[in-house]
Write a protein that holds these residues in place. Structure first.
Motif, PDB file in Angstrom:
ATOM      1  N   THR A   1       0.960  -1.351   0.341  1.00 35.20           N
ATOM      2  CA  THR A   1      -0.483   0.380   0.208  1.00 35.20           C
ATOM      3  C   THR A   1       1.022   1.534  -0.186  1.00 35.20           C
ATOM      4  O   THR A   1       0.413   2.242  -0.957  1.00 35.20           O
ATOM      5  CB  THR A   1      -0.816  -0.014   1.262  1.00 35.20           C
ATOM      6  N   LYS A   2       1.635   1.349   0.851  1.00 34.29           N
ATOM      7  CA  LYS A   2       2.910   2.460   1.155  1.00 34.29           C
ATOM      8  C   LYS A   2       3.682   2.437  -1.018  1.00 34.29           C
ATOM      9  O   LYS A   2       3.915   4.167  -1.447  1.00 34.29           O
ATOM     10  CB  LYS A   2       3.913   1.796   2.263  1.00 34.29           C
TER      11      LYS A   2
ATOM     12  N   TRP B   1       1.118   4.700  -2.986  1.00 36.92           N
ATOM     13  CA  TRP B   1       0.958   5.255  -3.171  1.00 36.92           C
ATOM     14  C   TRP B   1       1.532   6.882  -3.358  1.00 36.92           C
ATOM     15  O   TRP B   1       2.190   7.224  -3.895  1.00 36.92           O
ATOM     16  CB  TRP B   1       0.584   6.121  -0.917  1.00 36.92           C
TER      17      TRP B   1
ATOM     18  N   TYR C   1       1.914   6.458  -6.804  1.00 39.21           N
ATOM     19  CA  TYR C   1       0.751   7.233  -7.198  1.00 39.21           C
ATOM     20  C   TYR C   1       1.467   9.087  -7.350  1.00 39.21           C
ATOM     21  O   TYR C   1       1.119   9.943  -8.585  1.00 39.21           O
ATOM     22  CB  TYR C   1      -0.635   7.286  -6.572  1.00 39.21           C
ATOM     23  N   ASN C   2       2.081   9.236  -5.630  1.00 40.51           N
ATOM     24  CA  ASN C   2       2.617  10.265  -5.797  1.00 40.51           C
ATOM     25  C   ASN C   2       3.494  11.087  -6.347  1.00 40.51           C
ATOM     26  O   ASN C   2       2.983  12.260  -7.310  1.00 40.51           O
ATOM     27  CB  ASN C   2       2.649  10.483  -4.630  1.00 40.51           C
TER      28      ASN C   2
END
Length: 205
Positions: free
Chosen positions: A38-39, A42, A45-46
């Motif tokens: 998940t990290k 994320w 995505y950023n």
């Protein structure tokens, strides 16, 4: 460490060699993998949003003698890119003109090396003294090495075509470049020729 616990968890699936319930190991391991994934997702995505913003930024370039507004992702090797004070440099450029009579400009390189002191860059000697109104008409060749990780070195040569210079070879160093992700400071404007654009683009205008 995760590989070690994964091996232990796999061995625990073999009931003949362990009395431990596999769920006691697989549960925490799956949780750790889920949090890590998940990290990473994320962060990716950023990073995608940051790249998209940088790629879609509007910049001024000169193509075939015509000045036009394009997105940064459409810059090609050989384009002349114009920057204003406080603009972020969209790609690696060889400096050919600035608003300073001495051909100087100042860049902030904190995004590259963490140093907040401004660095001085100077126009290539072959372009020194060329009137700003004629910069978009410059024709020539820049011979440079393939990109590498050393941001403090740039060994290249420039040769302008007449009437600007009669085919004399002008050596270039890192002092004649402004690199991507730097910011133009304390200089009204500057322009340079794109040499590295971050993609395999070899169109010369």
């Amino acid at each position: 460490m995760n590989q070690y616990f994964l091996l232990i968890a796999c061995l625990q699936l073999w009931s003949l060699i362990t009395p431990v319930n596999p769920a006691s190991t697989w549960g925490p391991l799956i949780f750790i993998f889920a949090v890590s994934a998940t990290k990473e997702a994320w962060d990716d995505y950023n990073r995608y949003l940051s790249d998209k913003k940088a790629n879609e930024k509007e910049v001024w370039v000169v193509r075939k003698g015509i000045r036009k507004h394009i997105q940064a992702q459409d810059i090609c090797v050989g384009n002349i890119v114009w920057l204003r004070e406080n603009d972020e440099v969209p790609c690696d450029l060889v400096l050919i003109g600035t608003s300073d009579p001495q051909g100087l400009c100042y860049v902030e390189t904190a995004a590259l090396d963490g140093e907040t002191d401004l660095k001085t860059r100077v126009v290539a000697s072959a372009c020194m003294g060329i009137d700003s109104e004629l910069l978009h008409k410059i024709k020539g060749v820049i011979e440079c090495p393939v990109p590498d990780k050393d941001i403090r070195r740039f060994d290249a040569n420039m040769r302008l075509f007449p009437p600007f210079l009669d085919n004399d070879i002008c050596p270039l160093t890192i002092k004649n470049t402004i690199l991507q992700s730097c910011y133009l400071r304390n200089t009204e404007w500057a322009c340079g020729v794109a040499v590295y654009t971050g993609k395999f683009s070899y169109k010369y205008d």
